[in-house]
Scaffold this active site. Structure first.
Site, PDB file in Angstrom:
ATOM      1  N   LYS A  60       0.843  -1.198   0.000  1.00  0.00           N
ATOM      2  CA  LYS A  60       0.000   0.000   0.000  1.00  0.00           C
ATOM      3  C   LYS A  60       0.871   1.237   0.000  1.00  0.00           C
ATOM      4  O   LYS A  60       1.820   1.334   0.787  1.00  0.00           O
ATOM      5  CB  LYS A  60      -0.872   0.006   1.272  1.00  0.00           C
ATOM      6  CG  LYS A  60      -1.871   1.155   1.320  1.00  0.00           C
ATOM      7  CD  LYS A  60      -3.097   0.800   0.526  1.00  0.00           C
ATOM      8  CE  LYS A  60      -4.094   1.943   0.463  1.00  0.00           C
ATOM      9  NZ  LYS A  60      -3.647   3.034  -0.420  1.00  0.00           N
ATOM     10  N   LYS A  96       5.371   2.353  -2.818  1.00  0.00           N
ATOM     11  CA  LYS A  96       5.328   3.761  -3.236  1.00  0.00           C
ATOM     12  C   LYS A  96       5.576   3.817  -4.726  1.00  0.00           C
ATOM     13  O   LYS A  96       6.246   2.936  -5.289  1.00  0.00           O
ATOM     14  CB  LYS A  96       6.389   4.597  -2.511  1.00  0.00           C
ATOM     15  CG  LYS A  96       5.982   6.048  -2.338  1.00  0.00           C
ATOM     16  CD  LYS A  96       4.899   6.191  -1.262  1.00  0.00           C
ATOM     17  CE  LYS A  96       4.592   7.640  -0.964  1.00  0.00           C
ATOM     18  NZ  LYS A  96       3.615   7.755   0.123  1.00  0.00           N
ATOM     19  N   THR A 180      -5.235  12.199   7.650  1.00  0.00           N
ATOM     20  CA  THR A 180      -3.882  12.325   8.206  1.00  0.00           C
ATOM     21  C   THR A 180      -3.843  13.409   9.271  1.00  0.00           C
ATOM     22  O   THR A 180      -3.290  13.214  10.365  1.00  0.00           O
ATOM     23  CB  THR A 180      -2.854  12.619   7.094  1.00  0.00           C
ATOM     24  OG1 THR A 180      -2.972  11.638   6.062  1.00  0.00           O
ATOM     25  CG2 THR A 180      -1.437  12.581   7.663  1.00  0.00           C
ATOM     26  N   ASN A 211      -2.580  20.026   3.307  1.00  0.00           N
ATOM     27  CA  ASN A 211      -3.676  19.185   3.793  1.00  0.00           C
ATOM     28  C   ASN A 211      -3.481  18.758   5.252  1.00  0.00           C
ATOM     29  O   ASN A 211      -4.394  18.873   6.074  1.00  0.00           O
ATOM     30  CB  ASN A 211      -3.823  17.966   2.892  1.00  0.00           C
ATOM     31  CG  ASN A 211      -4.959  17.056   3.338  1.00  0.00           C
ATOM     32  OD1 ASN A 211      -4.774  16.188   4.189  1.00  0.00           O
ATOM     33  ND2 ASN A 211      -6.131  17.250   2.784  1.00  0.00           N
ATOM     34  N   SER A 340      -7.315   4.929   4.503  1.00  0.00           N
ATOM     35  CA  SER A 340      -7.187   4.258   3.199  1.00  0.00           C
ATOM     36  C   SER A 340      -7.576   2.786   3.330  1.00  0.00           C
ATOM     37  O   SER A 340      -8.239   2.223   2.448  1.00  0.00           O
ATOM     38  CB  SER A 340      -5.749   4.363   2.684  1.00  0.00           C
ATOM     39  OG  SER A 340      -5.506   5.619   2.113  1.00  0.00           O
TER      40      SER A 340
END
Length: 415
Positions: A60, A96, A180, A211, A340
């Site tokens: 992931k 990634k 996050t 963000n 996620s």
């Protein structure tokens, strides 16, 4: 990261072969593809996908579009994802990806072509039970939607669970955008409680107003903390009486996504923000902003790492000697990968969760992870960072060893 990895591996007395396995990615994929630009010219792009580890589940990790993307950076970020998932107990490994490009110079049509070509190049790598991408720097719900659509077309059916960070109408999850920052705020409140500091009236400085920084500042403001300072690339702001975060967010949105010129504050130097006398410092911008050069000047009681790697390894001992409680990135900013996981789970189970359910589950996972890390701190007499690595390495190493024994037994039977 390697320095901290080695300290934890030494404490666990990890076998050298396992240690090397966990340091190196399982797969490194480099792809080259071309698209026709809006002006009719053809342009070639290079992209990467690193699968660091899949011992705990499908890999992931996000996909970034940036001119500075390189193989070594992507490898390091993939490893970070492995440890984040392991610390929080999420059944994912780490990955990634990235493409060397400047998304600001491409039209939406060109970005769609880039995303679809990248997806086609990696269609045998991606999959809900294999490797699940997500947004990162320079990407968002549009790119994830194109990826899902391209993958689905290639496989002849709609596959929502191949990617997370999608638009809600495409199978995205409520609570994902702010996850996050929400996670950073949850961890911050737990850290304050650990030091017996009340949220109401406690002070915080937030470096970075993207963000993560925006949502961290907003949630903590709502919990009664006084946000004395914030910064973005353009400016650093300070108000000893506290900044009105909802007002600043409104100004930011009306000012071309910049805090520059916000009136109800004074301007300070970016580096001064890191050294303010506050209860909590949240570096949520970039790597290595606190090093051995400035660590001895940090006056915050708590550092909560909203960004990946904001504290360099050579600053760890200095901060620890000065009794600064550092909550490491692999715990502090794991809210994103946690939600996620919730999105992937909803897609897999064909369910839709309300935002309250998402937030309850997020709080539950992060609170349990925080408690487990601090039990490990006490058990091994180490910092929370090393305790987090001990937990992650132990979990992945034990699972890896079991899988390798099973694989060896299966090969023996076949022979």
């Amino acid at each position: 990261m390697i320095d901290r990895f080695n300290i934890a591996a030494d404490i666990l007395k990890l076998d050298e072969s396992i240690r090397q396995r966990l340091q190196r990615p399982e797969k490194q994929i480099v792809v080259n593809f071309s698209i026709v630009l809006d002006n009719g010219k053809e342009q070639n792009f290079e992209g990467y996908r690193i699968i660091h580890n899949t011992a705990l589940g499908p890999s992931k990790g996000g996909i970034r579009y940036d001119t500075a993307v390189n193989l070594e950076e992507v490898k390091a970020l993939a490893a970070w994802m492995t440890w984040k998932s392991a610390v929080t107990g999420i059944p994912f490994g780490g990955a990634k990806g990235g493409i060397i490009c400047d998304p600001s110079t491409h039209s939406k049509r060109e970005l769609e072509k880039i995303t679809r070509a990248y997806t086609k190049s990696l269609s045998d790598i991606f999959g809900p039970q294999k490797d699940v991408p997500a947004p990162d720097m320079g990407t968002g719900p549009d790119e994830m939607g194109w990826l899902m659509d391209e993958f689905s077309q290639l496989h002849g059916r709609i596959v929502h669970g191949v990617v997370t960070g999608k638009h809600l109408h495409a199978g995205g999850s409520l609570g994902r955008v702010e996850a996050t920052g929400k996670g950073v705020s949850i961890i911050t409140l737990l850290a304050l409680e650990k030091l017996k500091l009340r949220p109401a009236g406690s002070t915080v400085a937030v470096q970075g107003f993207g963000n993560v920084g925006i949502h961290s500042a907003l949630f903590l403001y709502e919990k009664g903390l006084k946000v004395l300072a914030v910064s973005d690339v353009s400016e650093a702001l300070y108000n000893p009486d506290g900044i009105n975060i909802p007002e600043l967010i409104l100004y930011y949105n009306l000012n071309n996504k910049s805090i520059k010129g916000y009136p109800n504050s004074v301007t300070i130097k970016h580096e001064e923000l890191l050294l303010l006398e506050v209860d909590v410092l949240i570096p949520a911008a970039k790597e290595d902003v606190i090093t051995r050069q400035n660590a001895h000047e940090v006056k915050a009681k708590i550092i909560v790492e909203g960004a990946n790697g904001p504290v360099s390894s050579d600053a760890d001992a200095i901060l620890e000697a000065n009794n600064v409680l550092v909550i490491p990135d692999i715990l502090a900013n794991a809210g994103g990968v946690t939600v996620s996981y919730f999105e992937w789970l909803q897609n897999t189970l064909v369910e839709k969760w309300g935002v309250n359910q998402v937030n309850r589950q997020l709080e539950n996972i992060l609170e349990k992870s925080f408690e487990t890390v601090f039990r490990t701190v006490k058990k091994y007499n180490v910092s929370p960072r090393i305790a987090s690595y001990i937990l992650a390495l132990q979990k992945v190493a034990e699972t890896q060893s079991v899988k390798e024994v099973a694989l060896t037994a299966e090969n023996y039977k076949q022979n």
